[in-house]
Design a protein around this motif. Structure first.
Motif, short mmCIF file in Angstrom:
data_model
loop_
_atom_site.label_atom_id
_atom_site.label_comp_id
_atom_site.label_asym_id
_atom_site.label_seq_id
_atom_site.Cartn_x
_atom_site.Cartn_y
_atom_site.Cartn_z
N SER A 42 1.05 -5.32 -2.37
CA SER A 42 0.28 -6.56 -2.29
C SER A 42 -1.22 -6.33 -2.32
CB SER A 42 0.63 -7.31 -0.99
OG SER A 42 0.19 -6.56 0.15
N ARG A 43 -1.67 -5.09 -2.22
CA ARG A 43 -3.08 -4.67 -2.24
C ARG A 43 -3.78 -4.86 -0.90
NH1 ARG A 43 -4.27 -7.59 -7.46
NH2 ARG A 43 -5.60 -8.96 -6.23
N GLN A 44 -3.16 -5.59 0.03
CA GLN A 44 -3.79 -5.81 1.33
C GLN A 44 -3.94 -4.49 2.07
OE1 GLN A 44 -4.27 -9.20 3.17
NE2 GLN A 44 -5.61 -7.83 4.27
N MET A 45 -5.14 -4.21 2.53
CA MET A 45 -5.37 -3.01 3.35
C MET A 45 -5.09 -3.38 4.80
SD MET A 45 -6.46 -0.37 1.53
CE MET A 45 -7.59 0.63 2.51
N PHE A 104 -13.44 6.75 2.61
CA PHE A 104 -11.99 6.87 2.47
C PHE A 104 -11.61 8.15 1.74
CE2 PHE A 104 -10.24 2.78 3.72
CZ PHE A 104 -11.35 1.96 3.74
N LYS A 106 -8.58 9.84 -0.86
CA LYS A 106 -8.00 9.32 -2.10
C LYS A 106 -6.60 8.74 -1.90
CE LYS A 106 -10.64 12.08 -5.40
NZ LYS A 106 -11.36 10.90 -5.89
N SER B 9 -7.83 -13.97 -7.67
CA SER B 9 -6.94 -12.85 -7.39
C SER B 9 -6.91 -11.86 -8.56
CB SER B 9 -5.53 -13.38 -7.10
OG SER B 9 -4.66 -12.31 -6.84
N ASN B 10 -6.94 -12.41 -9.74
CA ASN B 10 -6.97 -11.61 -10.96
C ASN B 10 -7.96 -12.22 -11.93
OD1 ASN B 10 -4.55 -9.58 -10.79
ND2 ASN B 10 -3.72 -11.51 -10.10
N TYR B 33 -18.56 -5.95 3.44
CA TYR B 33 -18.57 -4.78 2.57
C TYR B 33 -17.84 -5.10 1.27
CZ TYR B 33 -19.13 -2.51 7.15
OH TYR B 33 -19.56 -2.14 8.40
N TYR B 35 -15.95 -2.87 -1.81
CA TYR B 35 -15.45 -1.59 -2.27
C TYR B 35 -14.80 -1.77 -3.64
CZ TYR B 35 -15.89 0.60 2.37
OH TYR B 35 -16.37 1.13 3.56
N GLN B 37 -11.78 -0.04 -6.11
CA GLN B 37 -10.63 0.86 -6.13
C GLN B 37 -10.13 0.97 -7.57
OE1 GLN B 37 -7.18 -0.36 -3.85
NE2 GLN B 37 -6.50 1.76 -3.60
N GLN B 41 -7.14 5.97 -7.41
CA GLN B 41 -8.27 6.51 -6.65
C GLN B 41 -8.37 5.87 -5.28
OE1 GLN B 41 -10.33 9.06 -7.89
NE2 GLN B 41 -8.71 9.07 -9.43
N LEU B 43 -11.04 4.33 -2.21
CA LEU B 43 -11.97 3.22 -2.23
C LEU B 43 -13.40 3.75 -2.32
CD1 LEU B 43 -9.33 1.99 -0.97
CD2 LEU B 43 -10.85 0.34 0.11
N LEU B 91 -12.40 -4.87 -3.63
CA LEU B 91 -11.98 -5.27 -2.29
C LEU B 91 -13.18 -5.63 -1.44
CD1 LEU B 91 -9.33 -2.47 -1.72
CD2 LEU B 91 -8.83 -4.89 -1.71
N PHE B 105 -9.70 -6.38 5.58
CA PHE B 105 -9.82 -6.49 4.13
C PHE B 105 -9.16 -7.75 3.59
CE2 PHE B 105 -11.49 -2.45 2.58
CZ PHE B 105 -11.40 -1.67 3.72
N GLY B 106 -9.70 -8.23 2.46
CA GLY B 106 -9.02 -9.24 1.67
C GLY B 106 -8.01 -8.58 0.75
N ASN B 107 -7.34 -9.39 -0.04
CA ASN B 107 -6.33 -8.89 -0.98
C ASN B 107 -6.92 -8.37 -2.28
OD1 ASN B 107 -4.29 -9.40 0.80
ND2 ASN B 107 -3.54 -11.22 -0.23
N GLY B 108 -8.21 -8.53 -2.44
CA GLY B 108 -8.86 -7.95 -3.60
C GLY B 108 -8.79 -8.83 -4.84
N THR B 109 -9.67 -8.53 -5.78
CA THR B 109 -9.64 -9.13 -7.12
C THR B 109 -9.39 -8.01 -8.11
OG1 THR B 109 -11.19 -10.92 -6.60
CG2 THR B 109 -11.00 -10.26 -8.91
N ARG B 110 -8.33 -8.17 -8.90
CA ARG B 110 -8.07 -7.19 -9.96
C ARG B 110 -8.81 -7.62 -11.20
NH1 ARG B 110 -4.66 -3.21 -10.75
NH2 ARG B 110 -3.30 -3.80 -9.03
#
Lengths: 114, 114
Positions: A42-45, A104, A106, B9-10, B33, B35, B37, B41, B43, B91, B105-110
């Motif tokens: 889900s990508r959630q950290m 972080f 890897k 999200s994407n 922050y 980051y 990814q 790799q 973050l 992220l 953290f959030g779920n990020g944007t791909r």
């Protein structure tokens, strides 16, 4: 500058087994914090566990525990009675004392086999 | 309570276009922050905002990258003239005021640049 090294790109164990993920770091700081984060698909950290460097006692959170060896600059994560839901990327992270970000590693891809 | 929210999200964009990525931190968190990814790799730190202080931009990879944080809350990461190597998950994380407070953290944007 701080560096965090995770030497195991991928690990695979059977469900219910115990697994240990390794992490080493390099710093000249005396006041710092260490973290393990889990990242499922889900990508959630998700924060798994954290350790203050000034504490000698190893942190534990249910099935998760750490082996913190300050002199060796080692911070390994042990997962007991592993479950299928533990399958994820695991990141070790370092933070200097005070308001600062994380450095972080890897990551280690952990696969729990049924 | 609500966690860190990121949108979209994407995002798929053509090479050379500009993109904006949004982050809504947890209410009351003063530190924010960004980051990056990349595939396989860890973050990579990009930028850090703390209250009303000047942001720490030391991680931005080029002058095509910039970020703002309006009113001490919402942040926007802008990438101008996108390149294929910008493709990654971006992220966002926020952090409370405690010295050892972890990052949330959030779920990020791909982001995919074609």
């Amino acid at each position: 500058a701080q560096t965090v090294t995770q030497s195991q790109p991928e690990m695979s164990v059977q469900e219910a087994e115990t697994v240990t993920l390794s992490c080493t770091y390099d710093t000249s700081e005396s006041n710092y914090y260490l973290f393990w984060y889990k990242q499922p698909p889900s990508r959630q950290m998700i924060l798994v566990i954290r350790q203050e460097a000034y504490k000698q006692q190893n942190a534990t959170e249910n099935r998760f525990s750490v082996n913190f060896q300050k002199a060796a600059k080692s911070f390994s994560l042990k997962i007991s009675d592993s479950q299928l839901g533990d399958t994820a990327m695991y990141f070790c992270a370092f933070m200097r004392g005070g308001a600062d970000g994380l450095t972080f590693g890897k990551g280690t891809h952990l696969i729990i086999q049924p | 309570g609500a966690g860190v929210s990121q949108s979209p999200s994407n995002k798929v964009t053509e090479k050379g276009k500009d993109v904006e990525l949004r982050c809504d931190p947890i209410s009351g968190h003063t530190a924010l922050y960004w980051y990056r990814q990349s595939l396989g790799q860890g973050l990579e730190f990009l930028i850090y905002f703390q209250g009303n202080s000047a942001p720490d931009k030391s991680g931005l990879p080029s002058d095509r990258f910039s970020a703002e944080r309006t009113g001490g809350s919402v942040s926007t990461l802008t990438i101008q003239r996108t390149q294929q190597e910008d493709s990654a998950v971006y992220l966002c994380a926020s952090r409370g005021t405690g010295l050892n407070s972890p990052l949330h953290f959030g779920n990020g944007t791909r982001l995919t640049v074609t």
